[in-house]
Write a protein that holds these residues in place. Structure first.
Motif, short mmCIF file in Angstrom:
data_model
loop_
_atom_site.label_atom_id
_atom_site.label_comp_id
_atom_site.label_asym_id
_atom_site.label_seq_id
_atom_site.Cartn_x
_atom_site.Cartn_y
_atom_site.Cartn_z
N ARG A 169 51.30 42.19 32.01
CA ARG A 169 52.23 42.69 30.98
C ARG A 169 52.03 44.18 30.75
O ARG A 169 52.98 44.94 30.67
N ARG A 170 50.77 44.59 30.67
CA ARG A 170 50.45 46.00 30.44
C ARG A 170 50.93 46.88 31.60
O ARG A 170 51.54 47.92 31.39
N ALA A 171 50.65 46.46 32.83
CA ALA A 171 51.03 47.25 34.01
C ALA A 171 52.54 47.34 34.15
O ALA A 171 53.07 48.38 34.56
N ARG A 172 53.24 46.26 33.83
CA ARG A 172 54.70 46.28 33.97
C ARG A 172 55.35 47.22 32.95
O ARG A 172 56.38 47.82 33.23
N ARG A 173 54.75 47.33 31.77
CA ARG A 173 55.35 48.13 30.70
C ARG A 173 54.97 49.59 30.72
O ARG A 173 55.79 50.44 30.42
N ALA A 174 53.71 49.89 31.02
CA ALA A 174 53.21 51.24 30.81
C ALA A 174 52.61 51.86 32.06
O ALA A 174 51.98 51.17 32.84
N GLU A 175 52.82 53.14 32.20
CA GLU A 175 52.11 53.89 33.24
C GLU A 175 50.83 54.40 32.62
O GLU A 175 50.64 54.35 31.42
N GLY A 176 49.94 54.91 33.44
CA GLY A 176 48.67 55.41 32.93
C GLY A 176 47.57 54.41 33.23
O GLY A 176 47.74 53.47 34.00
N THR A 177 46.43 54.63 32.61
CA THR A 177 45.27 53.81 32.94
C THR A 177 45.07 52.69 31.94
O THR A 177 45.41 52.81 30.76
N THR A 178 44.50 51.61 32.42
CA THR A 178 44.06 50.48 31.61
C THR A 178 42.65 50.17 32.07
O THR A 178 42.42 49.99 33.26
N MET A 179 41.74 50.14 31.13
CA MET A 179 40.33 49.91 31.46
C MET A 179 39.86 50.93 32.50
O MET A 179 39.09 50.60 33.40
N GLY A 180 40.38 52.14 32.41
CA GLY A 180 39.97 53.22 33.30
C GLY A 180 40.58 53.18 34.69
O GLY A 180 40.18 53.95 35.56
N MET A 181 41.54 52.29 34.93
CA MET A 181 42.15 52.16 36.26
C MET A 181 43.66 52.24 36.15
O MET A 181 44.24 51.84 35.15
N ARG A 201 30.41 35.23 43.70
CA ARG A 201 31.31 34.09 43.54
C ARG A 201 32.75 34.53 43.57
O ARG A 201 33.10 35.57 43.01
N GLN A 202 33.59 33.75 44.21
CA GLN A 202 35.03 34.03 44.24
C GLN A 202 35.56 33.96 42.81
O GLN A 202 35.24 33.03 42.08
N PRO A 203 36.35 34.95 42.38
CA PRO A 203 36.93 34.87 41.04
C PRO A 203 37.72 33.59 40.87
O PRO A 203 38.45 33.17 41.77
N GLY A 204 37.54 32.94 39.73
CA GLY A 204 38.16 31.63 39.52
C GLY A 204 39.35 31.66 38.60
O GLY A 204 39.89 32.71 38.26
N ARG A 205 39.73 30.49 38.15
CA ARG A 205 40.91 30.34 37.31
C ARG A 205 40.70 30.85 35.90
O ARG A 205 41.64 31.05 35.16
N GLY A 206 39.46 31.08 35.50
CA GLY A 206 39.18 31.60 34.17
C GLY A 206 39.76 32.97 33.92
O GLY A 206 39.87 33.42 32.78
N PHE A 207 40.17 33.64 34.97
CA PHE A 207 40.74 34.98 34.84
C PHE A 207 42.25 34.96 34.61
O PHE A 207 42.85 36.02 34.44
N ARG A 208 42.85 33.79 34.61
CA ARG A 208 44.32 33.73 34.50
C ARG A 208 44.85 34.39 33.23
O ARG A 208 45.84 35.11 33.27
N TRP A 209 44.22 34.11 32.08
CA TRP A 209 44.71 34.69 30.83
C TRP A 209 44.58 36.21 30.86
O TRP A 209 45.45 36.92 30.39
N MET A 210 43.49 36.70 31.43
CA MET A 210 43.28 38.15 31.54
C MET A 210 44.31 38.75 32.50
O MET A 210 44.85 39.83 32.23
N ASN A 211 44.57 38.07 33.61
CA ASN A 211 45.57 38.56 34.56
C ASN A 211 46.94 38.67 33.93
O ASN A 211 47.67 39.63 34.16
N ARG A 212 47.33 37.67 33.13
CA ARG A 212 48.63 37.73 32.45
C ARG A 212 48.72 38.93 31.52
O ARG A 212 49.73 39.63 31.49
N LEU A 213 47.65 39.17 30.78
CA LEU A 213 47.60 40.31 29.87
C LEU A 213 47.71 41.63 30.65
O LEU A 213 48.49 42.51 30.29
N LEU A 214 46.95 41.75 31.73
CA LEU A 214 46.99 42.97 32.53
C LEU A 214 48.34 43.17 33.20
O LEU A 214 48.82 44.31 33.32
#
Length: 151
Positions: free
Chosen positions: A28-40, A13-26
């Motif tokens: 913020r994390r990517a913009r602030r910090a280098e290194g891995t998040t959830m192993g990536m 299934r195509q990822p849906g809108r339910g991922f929006r809150w998770m995307n916002r969180l990710l």
């Protein structure tokens, strides 16, 4: 070479809108910090909407490419269609930015093809086995994109 827009006939299934809150969180994390998040390694890809003309940002797993570039994968979790950000890249490959660890870099997007894609895909799937699983559930060739910093 140009973007190919491969589309399959089946997949997850195509990822849906339910991922929006998770995307916002990710993002913020990517913009602030280098290194891995959830192993990536994460980056925030900002494209220009192909229809709206508005900036669209997405958190993506990234892999080191040659000469300081990044590689990203348009997997959409193994869905039969490409993610919207891929279509935006295809429409405006030279109006793209990458944000990571407090840096914002203007980049040019290029889809990899043939042996170059195969080599990159092998390196990516060696680091992140989930992309190999996505490839197994869909019949489309999952695009690999190189994001090269502009001068």
């Amino acid at each position: 070479m140009t973007f190919t827009h491969p589309t399959g006939t089946h997949g997850a299934r195509q990822p849906g809108r339910g991922f929006r809150w998770m995307n916002r969180l990710l993002m913020r994390r990517a913009r602030r910090a280098e290194g891995t998040t959830m192993g990536m390694n994460l980056l925030v890809l900002t494209t220009l909407g192909r229809k709206s003309g508005q900036p669209r940002s997405n958190p993506l797993a990234s892999f080191p490419g040659p000469d300081g570039s990044w590689l990203v994968v348009a997997s959409a979790g193994g869905a039969p269609a490409n993610p919207a950000w891929y279509l935006n890249l295809a429409a405006h490959p030279d109006q793209v930015t990458v944000e990571q660890g407090g840096r914002k870099v203007a980049v040019t997007a290029t889809e990899l093809h043939g042996a170059e894609r195969a080599e990159a895909w092998q390196k990516i799937t060696a680091q992140a086995a989930n992309f190999r699983r996505y490839e197994q559930v869909t019949d489309r060739e999952i695009p690999v994109i190189r994001l090269t910093p502009r001068a």
